[in-house]
Design an enzyme around this catalytic site. Sequence first.
Site, PDB file in Angstrom:
ATOM      1  N   HIS A  98       0.798  -1.394   0.196  1.00  0.00           N
ATOM      2  CA  HIS A  98       0.175   0.107  -0.110  1.00  0.00           C
ATOM      3  C   HIS A  98       0.883   1.133   0.286  1.00  0.00           C
ATOM      4  O   HIS A  98       1.871   1.486   0.740  1.00  0.00           O
ATOM      5  CB  HIS A  98      -1.046  -0.050   1.128  1.00  0.00           C
ATOM      6  CG  HIS A  98      -0.456  -0.261   2.576  1.00  0.00           C
ATOM      7  ND1 HIS A  98       0.029  -1.640   2.823  1.00  0.00           N
ATOM      8  CD2 HIS A  98       0.067   0.501   3.455  1.00  0.00           C
ATOM      9  CE1 HIS A  98       0.719  -1.568   3.998  1.00  0.00           C
ATOM     10  NE2 HIS A  98       0.510  -0.228   4.645  1.00  0.00           N
ATOM     11  N   HIS A 100       1.204   5.072   1.162  1.00  0.00           N
ATOM     12  CA  HIS A 100       0.454   6.074   1.703  1.00  0.00           C
ATOM     13  C   HIS A 100       0.802   7.464   0.885  1.00  0.00           C
ATOM     14  O   HIS A 100       1.666   7.846   0.531  1.00  0.00           O
ATOM     15  CB  HIS A 100       1.330   6.249   2.972  1.00  0.00           C
ATOM     16  CG  HIS A 100       1.005   5.249   3.856  1.00  0.00           C
ATOM     17  ND1 HIS A 100       0.187   4.937   5.127  1.00  0.00           N
ATOM     18  CD2 HIS A 100       1.795   4.042   4.231  1.00  0.00           C
ATOM     19  CE1 HIS A 100       0.378   3.992   5.738  1.00  0.00           C
ATOM     20  NE2 HIS A 100       1.300   3.273   5.011  1.00  0.00           N
TER      21      HIS A 100
HETATM   22  P1  AMP Z   1       1.503   0.275   7.253  1.00  0.00           P
HETATM   23  O1  AMP Z   1       2.010   0.515   8.696  1.00  0.00           O
HETATM   24  O2  AMP Z   1       2.170   0.902   6.173  1.00  0.00           O
HETATM   25  O3  AMP Z   1       1.291  -1.306   7.130  1.00  0.00           O
HETATM   26  O4  AMP Z   1       0.159   0.915   7.435  1.00  0.00           O
HETATM   27  C1  AMP Z   1      -1.113   0.453   7.151  1.00  0.00           C
HETATM   28  C2  AMP Z   1      -1.973   1.271   7.389  1.00  0.00           C
HETATM   29  O5  AMP Z   1      -3.301   0.786   7.141  1.00  0.00           O
HETATM   30  C3  AMP Z   1      -2.406   2.296   8.611  1.00  0.00           C
HETATM   31  O6  AMP Z   1      -2.094   3.721   8.350  1.00  0.00           O
HETATM   32  C4  AMP Z   1      -3.594   2.045   9.318  1.00  0.00           C
HETATM   33  O7  AMP Z   1      -4.297   3.192   9.767  1.00  0.00           O
HETATM   34  C5  AMP Z   1      -4.309   1.638   7.807  1.00  0.00           C
HETATM   35  N1  AMP Z   1      -5.441   0.556   8.046  1.00  0.00           N
HETATM   36  C6  AMP Z   1      -5.554  -0.476   8.792  1.00  0.00           C
HETATM   37  N2  AMP Z   1      -6.790  -0.996   8.633  1.00  0.00           N
HETATM   38  C7  AMP Z   1      -7.592  -0.140   7.889  1.00  0.00           C
HETATM   39  C8  AMP Z   1      -8.869  -0.494   7.385  1.00  0.00           C
HETATM   40  N3  AMP Z   1      -9.693  -1.311   7.867  1.00  0.00           N
HETATM   41  N4  AMP Z   1      -9.391   0.676   6.549  1.00  0.00           N
HETATM   42  C9  AMP Z   1      -8.352   1.719   6.212  1.00  0.00           C
HETATM   43  N5  AMP Z   1      -7.086   1.835   6.656  1.00  0.00           N
HETATM   44  C10 AMP Z   1      -6.747   0.800   7.357  1.00  0.00           C
END
Ligand code: AMP
Length: 139
Positions: A98, A100
């Site tokens: 993903h 950001h």
């Molecule tokens: P990372 O630390 O780069 O893996 O970031 C994961 C991101 O996913 C974090 O910023 C979370 O806030 C986001 N996240 C987790 N669950 C969800 C969800 N159900 N919908 C949208 N964002 C999410």
Amino acid sequence: MPTIFEQIVAGDIPARTVHETETTLAFLDANPLARGHTLVIPKDPYERLDDMPADIASDVFSVVHTLTPAIEQAVDADATTVGINNGESAGQEVPHVHVHIIPRFDGDGGRPIHAVSPDRPDLSDDELDSIQDAVAAET
Ligand code: AMP
């Protein structure tokens, strides 16, 4: 066990989708670091950047390219920080690639991407030569 993002792609859990293509999905981060913080994912569950085929990586980056100015416009941001936590040691919590897109505002107190490293290594020219050769040899 499907990741939370696979469950979003499947429609099993809700998300605030802002953009969708055949191969990608973009939705608001559930715990935003700023207004408009958005995630762009491939629909297929690749864990890390190098797991993604080049055409899918290209699709993801194309969406990042389109969405970044759109998000800035939508939330009246002055700039954006765009990044990927690529692997657990880099802070990746969801094992599904993903990107950001984090809107930034003048004086928001946030730091640049350089803040990921508490110390900068002091590298000699020989070490830099060796790193340069090693990376070039892998590509
Ligand atoms: P990372 O630390 O780069 O893996 O970031 C994961 C991101 O996913 C974090 O910023 C979370 O806030 C986001 N996240 C987790 N669950 C969800 C969800 N159900 N919908 C949208 N964002 C999410």
